[in-house]
Design a protein around this motif. Structure first.
Motif, PDB file in Angstrom:
ATOM      1  N   ASP A   1       0.847  -1.197   0.000  1.00  0.00           N
ATOM      2  CA  ASP A   1       0.000   0.000   0.000  1.00  0.00           C
ATOM      3  C   ASP A   1       0.879   1.243   0.000  1.00  0.00           C
ATOM      4  O   ASP A   1       1.492   1.593   1.017  1.00  0.00           O
ATOM      5  CB  ASP A   1      -0.926   0.001   1.217  1.00  0.00           C
ATOM      6  CG  ASP A   1      -2.021   1.046   1.111  1.00  0.00           C
ATOM      7  OD1 ASP A   1      -1.823   2.045   0.390  1.00  0.00           O
ATOM      8  OD2 ASP A   1      -3.075   0.855   1.742  1.00  0.00           O
ATOM      9  N   LEU A   2       0.910   1.925  -1.124  1.00  0.00           N
ATOM     10  CA  LEU A   2       1.743   3.114  -1.284  1.00  0.00           C
ATOM     11  C   LEU A   2       1.181   4.325  -0.564  1.00  0.00           C
ATOM     12  O   LEU A   2       1.844   5.355  -0.480  1.00  0.00           O
ATOM     13  CB  LEU A   2       1.917   3.429  -2.771  1.00  0.00           C
ATOM     14  CG  LEU A   2       2.681   2.373  -3.568  1.00  0.00           C
ATOM     15  CD1 LEU A   2       2.528   2.621  -5.064  1.00  0.00           C
ATOM     16  CD2 LEU A   2       4.146   2.352  -3.180  1.00  0.00           C
ATOM     17  N   ASN A   3      -0.034   4.207  -0.040  1.00  0.00           N
ATOM     18  CA  ASN A   3      -0.637   5.299   0.713  1.00  0.00           C
ATOM     19  C   ASN A   3      -0.522   5.055   2.217  1.00  0.00           C
ATOM     20  O   ASN A   3      -1.379   5.458   3.000  1.00  0.00           O
ATOM     21  CB  ASN A   3      -2.101   5.492   0.312  1.00  0.00           C
ATOM     22  CG  ASN A   3      -2.619   6.883   0.647  1.00  0.00           C
ATOM     23  OD1 ASN A   3      -1.853   7.824   0.848  1.00  0.00           O
ATOM     24  ND2 ASN A   3      -3.926   7.026   0.703  1.00  0.00           N
ATOM     25  N   ARG A   4       0.537   4.382   2.605  1.00  0.00           N
ATOM     26  CA  ARG A   4       0.899   4.167   4.002  1.00  0.00           C
ATOM     27  C   ARG A   4       2.381   4.525   4.165  1.00  0.00           C
ATOM     28  O   ARG A   4       3.162   4.419   3.224  1.00  0.00           O
ATOM     29  CB  ARG A   4       0.699   2.697   4.411  1.00  0.00           C
ATOM     30  CG  ARG A   4      -0.735   2.226   4.323  1.00  0.00           C
ATOM     31  CD  ARG A   4      -1.598   2.806   5.417  1.00  0.00           C
ATOM     32  NE  ARG A   4      -2.958   2.269   5.360  1.00  0.00           N
ATOM     33  CZ  ARG A   4      -3.977   2.870   4.756  1.00  0.00           C
ATOM     34  NH1 ARG A   4      -3.792   4.024   4.126  1.00  0.00           N
ATOM     35  NH2 ARG A   4      -5.177   2.340   4.773  1.00  0.00           N
TER      36      ARG A   4
ATOM     37  N   GLY B   1      -5.274  -4.469   9.942  1.00  0.00           N
ATOM     38  CA  GLY B   1      -4.674  -5.262   8.865  1.00  0.00           C
ATOM     39  C   GLY B   1      -4.371  -4.474   7.620  1.00  0.00           C
ATOM     40  O   GLY B   1      -4.111  -5.045   6.560  1.00  0.00           O
ATOM     41  N   LEU B   2      -4.385  -3.137   7.743  1.00  0.00           N
ATOM     42  CA  LEU B   2      -4.199  -2.266   6.585  1.00  0.00           C
ATOM     43  C   LEU B   2      -2.923  -1.453   6.707  1.00  0.00           C
ATOM     44  O   LEU B   2      -2.895  -0.236   6.502  1.00  0.00           O
ATOM     45  CB  LEU B   2      -5.415  -1.347   6.421  1.00  0.00           C
ATOM     46  CG  LEU B   2      -6.746  -2.076   6.198  1.00  0.00           C
ATOM     47  CD1 LEU B   2      -7.911  -1.094   6.223  1.00  0.00           C
ATOM     48  CD2 LEU B   2      -6.722  -2.839   4.877  1.00  0.00           C
ATOM     49  N   GLY B   3      -1.832  -2.122   7.041  1.00  0.00           N
ATOM     50  CA  GLY B   3      -0.535  -1.482   7.087  1.00  0.00           C
ATOM     51  C   GLY B   3       0.060  -1.349   5.699  1.00  0.00           C
ATOM     52  O   GLY B   3      -0.608  -1.576   4.683  1.00  0.00           O
ATOM     53  N   VAL B   4       1.335  -1.000   5.637  1.00  0.00           N
ATOM     54  CA  VAL B   4       1.977  -0.800   4.337  1.00  0.00           C
ATOM     55  C   VAL B   4       2.038  -2.109   3.543  1.00  0.00           C
ATOM     56  O   VAL B   4       1.977  -2.098   2.310  1.00  0.00           O
ATOM     57  CB  VAL B   4       3.371  -0.159   4.527  1.00  0.00           C
ATOM     58  CG1 VAL B   4       4.342  -1.096   5.243  1.00  0.00           C
ATOM     59  CG2 VAL B   4       3.955   0.283   3.180  1.00  0.00           C
ATOM     60  N   VAL B   5       2.164  -3.224   4.226  1.00  0.00           N
ATOM     61  CA  VAL B   5       1.963  -4.546   3.611  1.00  0.00           C
ATOM     62  C   VAL B   5       0.656  -5.074   4.193  1.00  0.00           C
ATOM     63  O   VAL B   5       0.611  -5.509   5.350  1.00  0.00           O
ATOM     64  CB  VAL B   5       3.118  -5.510   3.909  1.00  0.00           C
ATOM     65  CG1 VAL B   5       2.849  -6.870   3.249  1.00  0.00           C
ATOM     66  CG2 VAL B   5       4.440  -4.940   3.421  1.00  0.00           C
ATOM     67  N   PRO B   6      -0.432  -5.009   3.447  1.00  0.00           N
ATOM     68  CA  PRO B   6      -1.753  -5.348   4.012  1.00  0.00           C
ATOM     69  C   PRO B   6      -1.860  -6.823   4.415  1.00  0.00           C
ATOM     70  O   PRO B   6      -1.280  -7.707   3.772  1.00  0.00           O
ATOM     71  CB  PRO B   6      -2.717  -5.017   2.879  1.00  0.00           C
ATOM     72  CG  PRO B   6      -1.967  -4.054   2.007  1.00  0.00           C
ATOM     73  CD  PRO B   6      -0.537  -4.478   2.089  1.00  0.00           C
TER      74      PRO B   6
END
Length: 284
Positions: free
Chosen positions: A76-79, A104-109
């Motif tokens: 996730d590039l928006n983290r 569960g929505l970190g930079v690596v979901p």
């Protein structure tokens, strides 16, 4: 063009606007598909599918367009790159309370839409670090460069952070009264962009016949927070478009009238980039 992103530049940049689409990547590499417990359609459920195509005319209007190649379910590039999920990544530090990471929505979901787990178990820290090195860092290096170049040339820069939102997310947002918005503009309640900038962008969408809301249910995430500095003439407006307007969400396929809606968005881009010089952005 690199493995990490696609950059489409106009022959001559004629506007202070920059467009980016960090969640429309659809390069589902075989190793990732092999890691996942989900099928291809489920993996795509959190993707801002084809948003890059919606805004594809930006270079024709004198503005650069940066798009991701890696899918959101992969990275996730928006983290922020330190938003690592200890529940997913081996040897990742336990970070301070972060609702996005905990969900569960970190930079690596860890999950996709509806909370469905992507993996059967955990992944290695080396795997996570490799994703950051290969995709996150090049994308943001290029985005920072575009913002610097634009600010140097025009005295200011406005980043349009292009996204799409599930229709259910709008329907289920209890604070919305009356007709549901087609577009939600996020400026982090004024922290990421000057009011005159947001007002001008809102007017462009409204004049195109779309209903617009601000900051609810989406106010902007990492990109708006990291790049929005209105006092320095750098503005970020996150644009969320109802997927139902152009997409069959269940199948992740374009609607038959996609070209018509794409032309409507092209008209919005034209309006925004054509009137930018009349907005006193740096004075906010």
């Amino acid at each position: 063009m690199t493995d990490a992103y696609n950059l489409y530049r106009p022959k001559v940049q004629r506007t202070a606007f920059v467009f980016s689409s960090p969640h429309s990547g659809r390069d589902y590499i075989s190793t990732f598909k092999g890691q996942s417990r989900l099928n291809a359609l489920a993996l795509r459920s959190s993707e801002d599918a084809f948003v890059d195509l919606l805004f594809a005319d930006a270079p024709a209007h004198g503005a650069p367009l940066l798009t991701a190649s890696a899918p959101r379910a992969y990275l996730d590039l928006n983290r922020a790159q330190d938003e690592l999920d200890h529940a997913l990544i081996e040897n990742a530090p336990r970070s301070p309370h972060n609702p996005r990471v905990l969900a569960g929505l970190g930079v690596v979901p860890r999950v996709v839409a509806a909370g469905r787990h992507i993996y059967a178990g955990r992944i290695t820290r080396a795997d996570a670090d490799d994703r950051l090195l290969r995709y996150w860092q090049p994308y943001h290096q290029q985005l920072r460069s575009l913002m610097r170049e634009t600010t140097k040339t025009f005295g200011e820069a406005v980043l349009i952070d292009c996204h799409s939102m599930p229709h259910d997310a709008i329907e289920n947002h209890s604070r919305i009264n009356g007709p549901l918005p087609d577009v939600v503009l996020g400026d982090r309640f004024g922290a990421a962009a000057g009011n005159s900038v947001v007002t001008m962008i809102e007017a462009a969408f409204v004049d195109a016949g779309l209903r617009v809301a601000r900051n609810a249910p989406f106010a902007g995430a990492y990109i708006a927070q990291a790049y929005g500095r209105p006092s320095r003439g750098q503005h970020v407006v996150q644009v969320e478009i109802d997927r139902r307007l152009y997409l069959d969400e269940a199948r992740v396929t374009l609607r038959p009238d996609f070209r018509e809606f794409q032309r409507l968005i092209s008209g919005v881009i034209s309006r925004i980039t054509g009137t930018a010089q009349d907005i006193p952005m740096a004075a906010e």
